[in-house]
Design a protein around this motif. Structure first.
Motif, PDB file in Angstrom:
ATOM      1  N   LEU A  50       1.095  -1.564   0.035  1.00  0.00           N
ATOM      2  CA  LEU A  50       0.182   0.228   0.120  1.00  0.00           C
ATOM      3  C   LEU A  50       1.112   1.052  -0.403  1.00  0.00           C
ATOM      4  O   LEU A  50       0.418   2.612  -0.152  1.00  0.00           O
ATOM      5  N   VAL A  51       2.224   1.154   0.443  1.00  0.00           N
ATOM      6  CA  VAL A  51       2.551   1.957   1.088  1.00  0.00           C
ATOM      7  C   VAL A  51       3.983   2.313  -0.302  1.00  0.00           C
ATOM      8  O   VAL A  51       4.821   3.114  -0.227  1.00  0.00           O
ATOM      9  N   GLY A  52       4.148   0.532  -0.641  1.00  0.00           N
ATOM     10  CA  GLY A  52       5.370   1.492  -1.681  1.00  0.00           C
ATOM     11  C   GLY A  52       6.688   0.898  -0.543  1.00  0.00           C
ATOM     12  O   GLY A  52       8.235   1.281  -1.585  1.00  0.00           O
ATOM     13  N   LYS A  53       6.646   0.199   0.437  1.00  0.00           N
ATOM     14  CA  LYS A  53       8.187  -0.155   0.330  1.00  0.00           C
ATOM     15  C   LYS A  53       8.361  -1.391   0.978  1.00  0.00           C
ATOM     16  O   LYS A  53       8.291  -2.742   0.947  1.00  0.00           O
ATOM     17  N   GLN A  54       9.324  -1.695  -0.024  1.00  0.00           N
ATOM     18  CA  GLN A  54       9.893  -2.526  -0.979  1.00  0.00           C
ATOM     19  C   GLN A  54      11.240  -3.501  -0.270  1.00  0.00           C
ATOM     20  O   GLN A  54      11.189  -4.377  -0.223  1.00  0.00           O
ATOM     21  N   GLU A  55      11.543  -2.907   0.550  1.00  0.00           N
ATOM     22  CA  GLU A  55      12.510  -3.118   1.698  1.00  0.00           C
ATOM     23  C   GLU A  55      11.655  -4.197   2.631  1.00  0.00           C
ATOM     24  O   GLU A  55      12.400  -5.802   2.788  1.00  0.00           O
ATOM     25  N   ALA A  56      10.341  -4.175   3.116  1.00  0.00           N
ATOM     26  CA  ALA A  56       9.635  -5.512   3.991  1.00  0.00           C
ATOM     27  C   ALA A  56       9.882  -6.536   3.561  1.00  0.00           C
ATOM     28  O   ALA A  56       9.806  -6.788   3.772  1.00  0.00           O
TER      29      ALA A  56
END
Length: 349
Positions: A50-56
């Motif tokens: 949803l937020v684009g936190k790719q490292e997650a």
């Protein structure tokens, strides 16, 4: 109303608190295979998407690799929760192990998982406790969400039909026809709701899982009017019980009980998910903003979410719910992270 920058900073703190790896207590320990870290990883995936936190996504792959040896210790409904991230990890990586494992678990749920006489999944847990013939609201988030995501990944109608059936049977057995809100559990043998508590976090699991599950299976089955109608009645009932500060009491129709953060976050997140699916209109936005404000006030400077009630089986009385102690947990962090992520996505931030 909280600004996007404030929401984004809060979400980052909540996420960092979850993945710092320092906690070994039951509530905040990511390194086990059960519903508590399961809610944690589902929320981290939502944050990534949803937020684009790719490292997650990288964190989730590492988490699975680190903990997959624990997955065979118990096949119970509550330990299905972590598998809900497998379909998306398979899409992103192409690693066939995720698909193979997901299919094994999906078929176990279809053919072997204990069921009540109505066909609902019996709520089984990893702890040394048994709840024969009991249906709990928690099951929809902990197990049926995974099955719906597996259905979308594979295009197999058998998983979609089971997910829809479980959603319907849980709503039919747990929903109070007078208020629209849900009771925590149903005893199929005794034909009653046991303590008949309108527990807030039970309602949170369902009001969030319902549109998520329906969205996953929409391409495989005709939309169920009954599910959408029951969801709207639930949403309306929850609106009536929201407190002045935006929160819900741990048992929602008991305003003298303590306000509870995880359930409050999950309800607001469920409304946002309903708006996104087109089931609710913008009239809920004021109530969502009030809930956001109340939840944000419970997030510490280090990202710890306070005011979260501990693990709660169906209690022997309504009063007993108010005696459950509060302490930080991954599901408190997770439901808060999902709310913040949905709020940011809804605002385009």
């Amino acid at each position: 109303m909280n600004g996007n920058n404030e929401l984004a900073a809060a979400a980052e703190r909540v996420y960092r608190r979850m993945v710092d790896g320092s906690a070994t207590d039951w509530g905040m320990n990511m390194d086990s295979w059960d519903w508590v870290p399961g809610v944690g990883v589902v929320s981290i995936l939502a944050y990534a998407e949803l937020v684009g936190k790719q490292e997650a996504i990288g964190y989730l792959q590492e988490w699975v690799e680190r903990n997959k040896h624990l997955s065979e210790q118990a096949k119970v409904i509550n330990s299905m929760a972590p598998y809900a991230i497998f379909p998306e990890l398979y899409r992103r990586t192409g690693d066939g192990w995720y698909l193979e494992k997901a299919l094994q678990i999906g078929d176990w749920m279809l053919t072997e998982a204990p069921r009540t006489r109505e066909g609902a999944f019996e709520h089984t847990v990893t702890e040394n406790a048994s709840f024969p013939e009991q249906v709990w609201a928690d099951t929809l988030f902990m197990a049926v969400l995974f099955m719906a995501r597996l259905a979308k990944l594979t295009g197999e109608s058998k998983y979609a039909k089971e997910a829809e059936f479980q959603l319907l049977v849980h709503l039919r057995l747990l929903q109070d026809p007078e208020t629209g809100v849900l009771f925590h559990g149903w005893n199929c043998a005794e034909r009653n709701h046991m303590s008949a508590a309108r527990w807030t976090r039970a309602n949170a699991w369902v009001v969030l899982a319902c549109p998520w599950i329906a969205g996953e299976i929409a391409s495989l089955l005709p939309a169920s009017d009954e599910i959408a109608d029951r969801y709207r009645k639930l949403a309306e009932g929850l609106l009536r019980d929201q407190g002045a500060e935006g929160m819900w009491a741990t048992v929602m129709d008991q305003p003298g009980f303590y306000p509870e953060t995880s359930g409050s976050a999950g309800i607001a997140a469920g409304w946002l998910a309903g708006i996104k699916l087109g089931w609710l209109d913008d009239t809920y936005k004021e109530a969502i903003d009030r809930a956001l404000k109340g939840v944000m006030a419970q997030i510490g400077s280090d990202g710890t979410v306070q005011g979260v009630s501990g693990g709660t089986p169906v209690m022997p009385s309504v009063a007993a719910y108010d005696e459950i102690p509060c302490y930080p947990t991954l599901y408190g962090q997770g439901l808060t992270l999902i709310l913040l992520s949905l709020a940011l996505s809804n605002r385009g931030g």
